[in-house]
Motif scaffolding. Structure first.
Motif, PDB file in Angstrom:
ATOM      1  N   ILE A  15      60.473 107.612  47.238  1.00  0.00           N
ATOM      2  CA  ILE A  15      61.065 107.035  46.021  1.00  0.00           C
ATOM      3  C   ILE A  15      62.489 106.550  46.318  1.00  0.00           C
ATOM      4  O   ILE A  15      62.870 105.444  45.931  1.00  0.00           O
ATOM      5  CB  ILE A  15      61.071 108.078  44.882  1.00  0.00           C
ATOM      6  N   ALA A  16      63.247 107.360  47.052  1.00  0.00           N
ATOM      7  CA  ALA A  16      64.611 106.950  47.420  1.00  0.00           C
ATOM      8  C   ALA A  16      64.554 105.666  48.258  1.00  0.00           C
ATOM      9  O   ALA A  16      65.347 104.746  48.057  1.00  0.00           O
ATOM     10  CB  ALA A  16      65.311 108.067  48.197  1.00  0.00           C
ATOM     11  N   ASP A  17      63.592 105.588  49.182  1.00  0.00           N
ATOM     12  CA  ASP A  17      63.463 104.389  50.022  1.00  0.00           C
ATOM     13  C   ASP A  17      63.181 103.148  49.169  1.00  0.00           C
ATOM     14  O   ASP A  17      63.753 102.083  49.393  1.00  0.00           O
ATOM     15  CB  ASP A  17      62.321 104.568  51.038  1.00  0.00           C
ATOM     16  N   THR A  24      69.580  97.261  48.101  1.00  0.00           N
ATOM     17  CA  THR A  24      70.147  96.471  49.202  1.00  0.00           C
ATOM     18  C   THR A  24      69.638  95.029  49.163  1.00  0.00           C
ATOM     19  O   THR A  24      70.314  94.126  49.624  1.00  0.00           O
ATOM     20  CB  THR A  24      69.859  97.119  50.574  1.00  0.00           C
ATOM     21  N   SER A  25      68.447  94.810  48.601  1.00  0.00           N
ATOM     22  CA  SER A  25      67.943  93.432  48.509  1.00  0.00           C
ATOM     23  C   SER A  25      68.601  92.689  47.348  1.00  0.00           C
ATOM     24  O   SER A  25      68.483  91.470  47.241  1.00  0.00           O
ATOM     25  CB  SER A  25      66.427  93.445  48.296  1.00  0.00           C
ATOM     26  N   GLY A  26      69.253  93.426  46.461  1.00  0.00           N
ATOM     27  CA  GLY A  26      69.901  92.767  45.332  1.00  0.00           C
ATOM     28  C   GLY A  26      69.013  92.699  44.095  1.00  0.00           C
ATOM     29  O   GLY A  26      69.442  92.238  43.036  1.00  0.00           O
TER      30      GLY A  26
ATOM     31  N   PRO B 123      66.811  89.701  58.057  1.00  0.00           N
ATOM     32  CA  PRO B 123      67.368  90.310  56.841  1.00  0.00           C
ATOM     33  C   PRO B 123      68.330  89.309  56.194  1.00  0.00           C
ATOM     34  O   PRO B 123      68.917  88.474  56.887  1.00  0.00           O
ATOM     35  CB  PRO B 123      68.135  91.525  57.369  1.00  0.00           C
ATOM     36  N   GLU B 124      68.489  89.423  54.893  1.00  0.00           N
ATOM     37  CA  GLU B 124      69.269  88.430  54.155  1.00  0.00           C
ATOM     38  C   GLU B 124      70.688  88.253  54.702  1.00  0.00           C
ATOM     39  O   GLU B 124      71.186  87.136  54.843  1.00  0.00           O
ATOM     40  CB  GLU B 124      69.329  88.847  52.677  1.00  0.00           C
ATOM     41  N   ASP B 125      71.343  89.390  55.027  1.00  0.00           N
ATOM     42  CA  ASP B 125      72.730  89.283  55.482  1.00  0.00           C
ATOM     43  C   ASP B 125      72.824  88.633  56.865  1.00  0.00           C
ATOM     44  O   ASP B 125      73.799  87.950  57.177  1.00  0.00           O
ATOM     45  CB  ASP B 125      73.411  90.662  55.478  1.00  0.00           C
ATOM     46  N   VAL B 126      71.781  88.804  57.697  1.00  0.00           N
ATOM     47  CA  VAL B 126      71.760  88.149  59.009  1.00  0.00           C
ATOM     48  C   VAL B 126      71.519  86.651  58.834  1.00  0.00           C
ATOM     49  O   VAL B 126      72.192  85.816  59.459  1.00  0.00           O
ATOM     50  CB  VAL B 126      70.674  88.786  59.910  1.00  0.00           C
ATOM     51  N   ALA B 127      70.572  86.295  57.970  1.00  0.00           N
ATOM     52  CA  ALA B 127      70.256  84.884  57.718  1.00  0.00           C
ATOM     53  C   ALA B 127      71.505  84.132  57.262  1.00  0.00           C
ATOM     54  O   ALA B 127      71.786  83.013  57.706  1.00  0.00           O
ATOM     55  CB  ALA B 127      69.156  84.771  56.668  1.00  0.00           C
ATOM     56  N   LYS B 128      72.267  84.787  56.412  1.00  0.00           N
ATOM     57  CA  LYS B 128      73.473  84.165  55.872  1.00  0.00           C
ATOM     58  C   LYS B 128      74.499  83.945  56.988  1.00  0.00           C
ATOM     59  O   LYS B 128      75.092  82.871  57.108  1.00  0.00           O
ATOM     60  CB  LYS B 128      74.042  85.098  54.804  1.00  0.00           C
TER      61      LYS B 128
END
Lengths: 260, 260
Positions: A15-17, A24-26, B123-128
């Motif tokens: 659940i935490a994951d 983190t994905s926004g 990952p999004e931050d790498v793509a950016k």
């Protein structure tokens, strides 16, 4: 939503994951309210204890804030850029750093600092870095920097008392041109610095001075400044809460390596 | 010993403060055994619960290890120097850095690394950071570095797939001359880098991959490498456990500021 990806981990971890990924994905934005404990029990079909363990894990990682009785919220991270290179180089030299600093600029935030000055026996690690003899004293300028009324970081700068005794450095006031400039006027211009960065859990004193929440580690940035003759004349210890800072450096390839 | 200095703090805190001072001053050396719970109860005249809270506090700060049934021990910190500048500048340019690196050198420790290569959606931050378009893929080299059999840090380096597709970077083997040199041979020599450092609590995956104890935060060091034309061609994410690393930079005053 069902959680099946990580079947080998305990349920609270799964659940935490899942929540961490949404944060983190926004998908779950800063300040967003997490589902209530009751909603999560229904959603995942688990006990109240399991839900609480999952939430405690995220609080410990510093991703979530517990604000009872309202519930749990995604922690807002508005990091400030700490840029050690700024003291020896007034402006960024690359467009990348320019863009980066603009992105993290604390637009419109109100800075303030509280300064204390004291004459003390140096802590052992400071004495070593300043090449002091037993019995030598140091002047220390202790600053807490605030932004919008919140403590942001602590900076304690140590100077050998012998060289700063009668200078402006001893006054508990802001020095507009900077303590480094005062040292230079006293004949101790720093031309090199060595930076060390340690990543730690805060001491209770740091928790108190910086009003840190649970699960907030700190970066301890130690700068030693040297004159052209290699004499160390300043040790600056900056304590940077991990939830409020990003530390940044820019680097250039040395010309002599160009052809390597 | 009696503890009276900090009368306003709870007793467990005062005991933790006293022990912390003994540890940081070196009076209690690395690997030293702390007094037993019974000894501390007698010494401070407090309950077992108070002693346990004090010890738990120090375990949480990463200063003490609990190794039941033997007792509690001062954690040994043998940090390795992580020196981001080394990739663009082969040797330290100041005697201070030389001395510093010698002090922290991991003499005689046996290094080893495990490398995996994968083609993934970034990952999004790498793509950016790599200025990628949606759908662009990256090659990632994931490395875990070990020292004397213990995991020391994780380094994940991302490259735009379009430019490294048929190169050595795709092979899960050590590249003796370095991935940067391979990129240069492909026409993408990096001449600048921007480093960002974040201080965080580890995710469960990092705890697992790095075998982290409780109260161990991590530094997450993100380097973006740029060509002379300003094209980002590499993002390297290094996860550095706080108990095993010191991150260091050296800086010089710029010649143009000499007279400032």
């Amino acid at each position: 939503m069902t959680v099946t990806r990580l079947g080998r981990n305990p349920m609270y971890q799964q659940i935490a994951d899942a929540l961490r990924e949404q944060i983190t994905s926004g998908e779950l934005e800063p300040d967003a309210k997490l589902p209530t404990e009751a909603e999560m029990r229904d959603q995942y079909g688990v006990s109240r204890e399991t839900v609480r363990k999952a939430l405690a894990q995220l609080v410990n990682e510093g991703l979530v804030i517990s604000a009872r009785p309202q519930g749990h919220f995604v922690r807002r991270r508005q990091p400030m850029v700490f840029r050690p290179q700024a003291e020896f180089r007034k402006r960024p030299y690359s467009p990348e750093m320019d863009a980066f600093m603009t992105e993290y600029a604390g637009e419109g935030r109100e800075p303030r600092q509280v300064i204390e000055v004291a004459i003390v026996e140096p802590p052992e690690d400071v004495a070593k870095r300043l090449h002091l003899e037993p019995g030598d004293l140091v002047a220390v300028r202790k600053r807490v920097r605030y932004l919008d009324g919140e403590p942001f970081n602590i900076n304690d700068s140590y100077f050998p008392l012998a060289i700063v005794r009668d200078s402006e450095i001893m006054r508990p006031e802001d020095i507009a041109r900077g303590a480094n400039e005062v040292l230079a006027e006293l004949g101790y211009r720093q031309v090199r610095a060595l930076d060390e960065l340690y990543v730690r859990m805060p001491t209770p004193e740091q928790v108190h001075r910086l009003d840190l929440g649970p699960g907030t580690p700190v970066g301890v940035h130690v700068t030693t400044g040297f004159t052209g003759e290699g004499q160390p004349v300043r040790v600056a210890v900056t304590v940077l809460p991990g939830d409020r800072h990003v530390i940044s450096y820019e680097r250039q390839r040395e010309a002599s390596n160009e052809g390597a």
